[in-house]
Enzyme design. Structure first.
Site, PDB file in Angstrom:
ATOM      1  N   ARG A 251      39.313  46.769  34.802  1.00 26.23           N
ATOM      2  CA  ARG A 251      39.350  45.317  34.926  1.00 26.23           C
ATOM      3  C   ARG A 251      40.131  44.750  33.748  1.00 26.23           C
ATOM      4  O   ARG A 251      39.989  45.226  32.617  1.00 26.23           O
ATOM      5  CB  ARG A 251      37.933  44.707  34.923  1.00 26.23           C
ATOM      6  CG  ARG A 251      37.176  44.849  36.247  1.00 26.23           C
ATOM      7  CD  ARG A 251      37.797  44.018  37.375  1.00 26.23           C
ATOM      8  NE  ARG A 251      37.098  44.150  38.646  1.00 26.23           N
ATOM      9  CZ  ARG A 251      37.383  45.035  39.595  1.00 26.23           C
ATOM     10  NH1 ARG A 251      38.384  45.878  39.424  1.00 26.23           N
ATOM     11  NH2 ARG A 251      36.702  45.058  40.722  1.00 26.23           N
TER      12      ARG A 251
ATOM     13  N   HIS B 147      47.117  45.678  40.778  1.00 25.54           N
ATOM     14  CA  HIS B 147      45.770  46.042  41.234  1.00 25.54           C
ATOM     15  C   HIS B 147      45.831  46.827  42.554  1.00 25.54           C
ATOM     16  O   HIS B 147      45.272  46.418  43.571  1.00 25.54           O
ATOM     17  CB  HIS B 147      44.906  44.778  41.402  1.00 25.54           C
ATOM     18  CG  HIS B 147      43.451  45.054  41.215  1.00 25.54           C
ATOM     19  ND1 HIS B 147      42.612  44.201  40.530  1.00 25.54           N
ATOM     20  CD2 HIS B 147      42.671  46.080  41.621  1.00 25.54           C
ATOM     21  CE1 HIS B 147      41.385  44.703  40.525  1.00 25.54           C
ATOM     22  NE2 HIS B 147      41.398  45.842  41.180  1.00 25.54           N
TER      23      HIS B 147
HETATM   24  P1  NAD Z   1      30.906  53.718  38.125  1.00 25.79           P
HETATM   25  O1  NAD Z   1      29.791  52.728  38.145  1.00 25.79           O
HETATM   26  O2  NAD Z   1      30.790  54.983  38.920  1.00 25.79           O
HETATM   27  O3  NAD Z   1      31.204  54.142  36.616  1.00 25.79           O
HETATM   28  C1  NAD Z   1      31.252  53.231  35.539  1.00 25.79           C
HETATM   29  C2  NAD Z   1      30.873  53.990  34.285  1.00 25.79           C
HETATM   30  O4  NAD Z   1      31.012  53.115  33.172  1.00 25.79           O
HETATM   31  C3  NAD Z   1      29.409  54.477  34.295  1.00 25.79           C
HETATM   32  O5  NAD Z   1      29.342  55.850  33.964  1.00 25.79           O
HETATM   33  C4  NAD Z   1      28.747  53.610  33.232  1.00 25.79           C
HETATM   34  O6  NAD Z   1      27.681  54.266  32.552  1.00 25.79           O
HETATM   35  C5  NAD Z   1      29.922  53.350  32.311  1.00 25.79           C
HETATM   36  N1  NAD Z   1      29.682  52.235  31.407  1.00 25.79           N
HETATM   37  C6  NAD Z   1      28.910  51.129  31.587  1.00 25.79           C
HETATM   38  N2  NAD Z   1      28.906  50.379  30.473  1.00 25.79           N
HETATM   39  C7  NAD Z   1      29.699  51.017  29.576  1.00 25.79           C
HETATM   40  C8  NAD Z   1      30.084  50.737  28.240  1.00 25.79           C
HETATM   41  N3  NAD Z   1      29.644  49.630  27.598  1.00 25.79           N
HETATM   42  N4  NAD Z   1      30.894  51.605  27.616  1.00 25.79           N
HETATM   43  C9  NAD Z   1      31.331  52.730  28.245  1.00 25.79           C
HETATM   44  N5  NAD Z   1      30.989  53.059  29.508  1.00 25.79           N
HETATM   45  C10 NAD Z   1      30.184  52.206  30.161  1.00 25.79           C
HETATM   46  O7  NAD Z   1      32.208  52.898  38.535  1.00 25.79           O
HETATM   47  P2  NAD Z   1      33.574  53.483  39.122  1.00 25.79           P
HETATM   48  O8  NAD Z   1      33.497  53.568  40.599  1.00 25.79           O
HETATM   49  O9  NAD Z   1      33.968  54.663  38.339  1.00 25.79           O
HETATM   50  O10 NAD Z   1      34.548  52.249  38.810  1.00 25.79           O
HETATM   51  C11 NAD Z   1      34.873  51.887  37.477  1.00 25.79           C
HETATM   52  C12 NAD Z   1      35.585  50.547  37.468  1.00 25.79           C
HETATM   53  O11 NAD Z   1      36.865  50.711  38.090  1.00 25.79           O
HETATM   54  C13 NAD Z   1      34.903  49.457  38.330  1.00 25.79           C
HETATM   55  O12 NAD Z   1      33.935  48.769  37.548  1.00 25.79           O
HETATM   56  C14 NAD Z   1      36.043  48.561  38.720  1.00 25.79           C
HETATM   57  O13 NAD Z   1      36.118  47.511  37.787  1.00 25.79           O
HETATM   58  C15 NAD Z   1      37.276  49.436  38.581  1.00 25.79           C
HETATM   59  N6  NAD Z   1      37.993  49.654  39.854  1.00 25.79           N
HETATM   60  C16 NAD Z   1      39.325  49.366  39.914  1.00 25.79           C
HETATM   61  C17 NAD Z   1      40.030  49.582  41.098  1.00 25.79           C
HETATM   62  C18 NAD Z   1      41.507  49.301  41.214  1.00 25.79           C
HETATM   63  O14 NAD Z   1      42.008  49.108  42.334  1.00 25.79           O
HETATM   64  N7  NAD Z   1      42.253  49.292  40.119  1.00 25.79           N
HETATM   65  C19 NAD Z   1      39.366  50.084  42.218  1.00 25.79           C
HETATM   66  C20 NAD Z   1      38.012  50.393  42.111  1.00 25.79           C
HETATM   67  C21 NAD Z   1      37.333  50.176  40.914  1.00 25.79           C
END
Ligand code: NAD
Length: 329
Positions: free
Chosen positions: A234, A295
């Site tokens: 994000r 994105h």
């Molecule tokens: P997920 O929930 O599986 O993983 C997120 C990880 O971040 C978890 O392991 C969590 O413990 C960790 N986390 C939480 N707070 C934290 C902190 N303060 N410091 C470090 N780590 C922390 O999510 P995911 O499916 O892996 O997705 C991750 C992010 O990717 C989503 O939140 C979304 O914003 C982004 N995303 C982007 C796209 C895109 O098109 N570019 C698509 C999907 C998701």
């Protein structure tokens, strides 16, 4: 049941259309408009609405949706930083998301951006098209035996960790929880240690109060000179003004951004004939070592099919009162 699908693009109709045939109880109407307070009344008469990353699902929008009789908000994405979760709970609106669609789709783009900025592929492509076969400005570094630092090792971060391992990189990570699936090859370290040891830093944690602007000038100064930074998570994880300051300090070999702070209002729109009002993004684009995509991490065939399938299952589960692990509120 009726579902109003906001900000529908052609590819949404192409992916949801065939999948929806397996959900005969759901009737979908697609509209171009983005969800925001002024367009929320369009949902009158619908049981649910479907929204995406740039929607405004804040308190005002939710109140209007509730007043119009909407019971379900189906986010067709993983992140939900644009949803006022407390307000939804207060109004009794069920909100679900798609947490785990094809994490590889995003992780593969993250590695693609890392490679593209390292070897300046965008420049090389244009140079050769212009009959310029010199190599000026194209020198990169090997990833093999370098250190990749993954911030957030959930589904996408884990996929990125596996890709980096495949490149022969040492993989270190920072997360508030350690992912047991990665124990064999990932070393968990503090954020400070990750920043100071990594040659490639890839951000995969969600946008929360605790992660807002986690990449700021103080943390950039802790990074190695010549580091590559990739953000596919994000935009607001990175303080853009301070990133620009860091770029000017020559900290980065490259910066690849699929998400950036000012993207709302730009992503998925053709603005090629307009005068760009934002100077921050324009400044970022002026640097030779920065590549920005719009994105598109989720934009693979497999991910789109998975998003459609899960979103419609979420609607059925919401209607049947089933908590399925995709619940936000
Ligand atoms: P997920 O929930 O599986 O993983 C997120 C990880 O971040 C978890 O392991 C969590 O413990 C960790 N986390 C939480 N707070 C934290 C902190 N303060 N410091 C470090 N780590 C922390 O999510 P995911 O499916 O892996 O997705 C991750 C992010 O990717 C989503 O939140 C979304 O914003 C982004 N995303 C982007 C796209 C895109 O098109 N570019 C698509 C999907 C998701």
């Amino acid at each position: 049941m009726k579902l109003l699908f906001y900000a529908a693009k052609i590819y949404d109709k192409k992916s949801f259309g065939p999948v929806s045939e397996n959900y005969p109880d759901i009737e979908i109407d697609y509209i171009d408009h983005e969800l925001e307070p002024v367009t929320a009344p369009l949902a009158k008469g619908y049981d649910g609405i479907c929204a995406f990353v740039s929607a405004n699902v804040g308190a005002e929008t939710l109140q209007i949706l509730h007043d119009e009789g909407v019971k379900y908000v189906l986010m067709r994405c993983a992140g939900f930083n644009n949803v006022d979760v407390e307000k939804a709970k207060e109004l009794g609106i069920i909100v679900k998301r798609v947490p785990g669609y094809s994490p590889e789709s995003v992780a593969e783009l993250a590695m693609g951006l890392a490679l593209a900025v390292n070897r300046r592929l965008y420049k090389a492509y244009n140079k050769v098209r212009e009959n310029d076969y010199t190599l000026k400005g194209l020198r990169g570094v090997n990833f093999f035996e370098k250190t990749a630092g993954i911030v957030g090792t959930g589904k996408i971060g884990a996929a990125m960790a596996r890709i980096c391992r495949g490149f022969g990189m040492k993989v270190i990570a920072y997360d508030v929880y350690e992912n047991p699936d990665l124990k064999e090859f990932v070393e968990y370290v503090s954020l400070d240690e990750l920043l100071s040891r990594s040659d490639l830093i890839s951000l995969h944690c969600p946008l929360l109060d605790s992660t807002y602007h986690m990449i700021n000038i103080e943390n950039i100064k802790k990074m190695k000179d010549g580091v590559i930074l990739v953000n596919t998570s994000r935009g607001a994880l990175v303080d853009t003004d301070e990133l620009i300051e860091g770029i000017r300090l020559n900290k980065f070999l490259g910066v690849g951004l699929d998400v950036y702070e000012e993207e709302t209002g730009y992503v998925y729109e053709d603005k090629s004939d307009e005068i760009m009002q934002s100077s921050v993004t324009a400044r970022l684009l002026s640097f030779p070592n920065v590549m920005i995509t719009s994105h598109q991490g989720f934009y693979t065939l497999e991910a789109l099919e998975s998003i459609a399938e899960t979103t419609l299952t979420n609607m059925m589960d919401a209607a049947n009162g089933v908590k399925n692990g995709n619940d936000i509120a």
